[in-house]
Design an enzyme around this catalytic site. Structure first.
Site, PDB file in Angstrom:
ATOM      1  N   GLY A  44       1.253  -1.072  -0.048  1.00  0.00           N
ATOM      2  CA  GLY A  44      -0.323  -0.114   0.222  1.00  0.00           C
ATOM      3  C   GLY A  44       1.149   1.583   0.497  1.00  0.00           C
ATOM      4  CB  THR A  45      -0.193   4.866   0.521  1.00  0.00           C
ATOM      5  OG1 THR A  45      -1.665   4.515   0.153  1.00  0.00           O
ATOM      6  CG2 THR A  45       0.463   6.058   1.213  1.00  0.00           C
ATOM      7  CB  CYS A  46       2.422   2.438   4.488  1.00  0.00           C
ATOM      8  SG  CYS A  46       3.327   1.935   6.067  1.00  0.00           S
ATOM      9  N   GLY A 184       2.123  22.994   1.947  1.00  0.00           N
ATOM     10  CA  GLY A 184       1.550  22.121   3.530  1.00  0.00           C
ATOM     11  C   GLY A 184       2.961  21.890   4.173  1.00  0.00           C
ATOM     12  CG  HIS A 452      21.520   8.285  33.642  1.00  0.00           C
ATOM     13  ND1 HIS A 452      21.636   9.643  33.532  1.00  0.00           N
ATOM     14  CD2 HIS A 452      23.324   8.506  34.805  1.00  0.00           C
ATOM     15  CE1 HIS A 452      22.450  10.309  33.284  1.00  0.00           C
ATOM     16  NE2 HIS A 452      24.064   9.598  33.699  1.00  0.00           N
TER      17      HIS A 452
END
Ligand code: FAD
Length: 473
Positions: A44-46, A184, A452
């Site tokens: 698809g588009t993705c 856009g 950390h």
């Protein structure tokens, strides 16, 4: 031609909605078929023209930017440059490999029958697939429409694939334009703007709304604007008036927010003004499904008005709110429909908890309510902020810009939203997604010991900041 076989479910479209729905349906023991008409393959588009190729190119832009800044890292290298055809072919290889993986691995492993060709409905109990070898009738008990979306244009501006481009066209460029105008400043526009600015193009962005990335929390889009404006020229609150093709490219006339008339010339123009639904030739008229501005209307459980016919992903119009056009939304909706078809009582998606992510540098991401939305809904809002620059890890990475913002409420201390702009924000947001899903309190986030030195410490500190306890430099 029908062969007497009846599928439990037939999915039309192999984007992140369709292929994920099909895999889950098959995993649930349903006899599953899927239809795809794209000659480029599945995904698809993705995969073919969206999420994946853009992120592959943005990764090169990130590496290139860091290499240009190599002295800072103590790296010695001569002649750092871009081989654009090689950049594009790496992107193509990634797409091809993943697309083949869907077809040859996922569909085969899960015994999903793939029909190649254009699918059209004959009511909700049959899909006719027009492929190379003619028409095949696929009888089925249920159909899931996952036909997705395509780029929209602006009135009077017609993309020609040469100088006026859609997001599909720009992914096929052979060389880096010297200059690029992007109309856009949503996620798609800003990702291409950030990518080409760092590839070396002079980039101008024109956005009609008052801010870039207008769906993000206002503070996040303001901070992103501040950093991105160092790479490009950004006009917000600006209205495009005219686009002229010239001998050397394009000329874009626009009115600035202050009412000034301006013109910018460039080699190329990218239109990134949203996407419209794909329902052409589906023969929805043979069903009771209703449309809303061309999108397929569904209930919160993705059911259309035709029994046995469902819709998911970009093609959907929800009953009570705008539908987010995002790959992970399409997939989550597809999983929900497949599991419900298999008899599981899966709840509707909570669209307030859908994460957004933009992969410019700096990245932005958010989940839950923005500060403005939380106030609008009447919460007694408390906010904690923490700058990435106060932590060790962003400084080690060489990208200390940005902040994390926690939107919380006073009564139960519940986290309502988390919004961020900065290094790896699109990865960091997942911890916040889990926190919102579990209805965690701000205190639970800051009392969760984080390793950390890492980037997620910024979320822990932003949660502490709600209580005024953050250790800010
Ligand atoms: P689609 O992916 O559009 O797939 C629909 C499929 O249906 C297509 O393959 C099409 O060929 C097929 N089809 C249509 N009609 C028929 C028919 N009649 N018969 C047979 N097949 C048919 N989202 C994110 O979440 N993250 C991102 O980073 C991101 N980046 C993006 C970048 C760009 C440049 C673009 C354009 C989009 C991006 N998106 C991103 C949005 C994302 O791509 C879409 O939300 C997602 O692809 C929608 O999935 P879908 O399954 O609904 O439809």
């Amino acid at each position: 031609m029908a062969n007497g076989e009846i599928f439990d479910v037939t999915v039309i479209g192999t984007g992140p909605g369709g292929y994920v729905a099909a895999v889950r349906a098959a995993q649930m023991g349903l006899k599953t078929a899927i239809v795809e008409r794209d000659p480029a393959g599945c995904g698809g588009t993705c995969l073919q023209r969206g999420c994946i190729p853009t992120k592959a190119l943005l990764h090169t832009a990130d590496l290139y930017e860091d290499f240009k800044n190599r002295k800072e890292y103590g790296i010695v290298a001569e002649n750092v440059g871009l081989d654009f055809p090689a950049v594009m072919s790496r992107k193509d290889r990634i797409v091809l490999r993943l697309s083949k993986g869907i077809e040859t691995y996922l569909f085969k492993k899960n015994k999903i029958t793939l029909f190649k060709g254009h699918g059209r409905l004959e009511g909700a109990k049959a899909v006719v697939v027009k492929g190379e070898g003619g028409e095949t009738r696929v009888d089925t008990k249920n159909v899931i429409l996952a036909t997705g979306s395509r780029p929209k244009s602006l009135p009077g501006i017609t993309p020609d694939g040469k100088t006026i481009l859609t997001s599909d066209d720009i992914l096929k460029l052979k060389e880096i334009p010297k200059s690029l105008v992007v109309i856009g400043a949503g996620a798609v526009g800003m990702e291409f703007a950030s990518m080409f600015a760092r590839f070396g193009s002079t980039v101008t962005v024109i956005e009609m709304l008052p801010r870039i990335l207008p769906l993000e929390d206002a503070e996040i889009s303001a901070e992103a604007h501040k950093v991105l404006a160092k790479q490009m020229t950004i006009h917000t609150g600006a209205k495009t008036e005219a686009v002229l093709k010239t001998a050397n490219g394009v000329e874009v006339g626009f009115h600035t927010a202050q009412g000034e008339s301006k013109t910018v010339t460039a080699d190329l123009l990218l239109l990134a003004v949203g996407r419209g639904p794909v329902t052409d030739g589906l023969n929805l008229e043979s069903t009771k499904a209703q449309l809303d501005r061309g999108y397929v209307k569904t209930s919160a459980l993705m059911a259309t008005d035709e029994p046995g016919l469902y819709a998911i992903g970009d093609v959907v119009a929800l009953p009570d709110r705008p539908h987010p056009q995002l790959a992970h939304v399409a997939s989550a909706e597809g999983i929900g429909v497949a599991e419900r078809l298999a008899g599981h009582a899966v709840e509707a998606l909570n669209y307030d908890r859908i994460p957004s992510a933009t992969y410019c540098r700096p990245e932005t991401a958010g989940v839950g309510l923005t500060e403005a939305e939380a106030k609008k809904r009447g919460y007694d809002v408390r906010v904690g902020r923490f700058n990435f620059g106060s932590l060790a890890k962003p400084r080690i990475l060489g990208h200390p810009e940005g902040l994390v913002k926690v939107v919380s409420e006073a009564k139960y201390d519940e986290v309502l939203g988390v919004h961020m702009v900065g290094p790896h924000a699109t990865d960091l947001i997942s911890e916040a997604c889990v926190a919102l899903r579990l209805e965690a309190t701000t205190e639970e986030i800051f009392r969760t010991v984080h390793p950390h030195p890492t980037l997620p410490e910024a979320l822990m500190q932003a949660a502490e900041a709600v209580y005024g306890h953050a250790i800010d430099a």
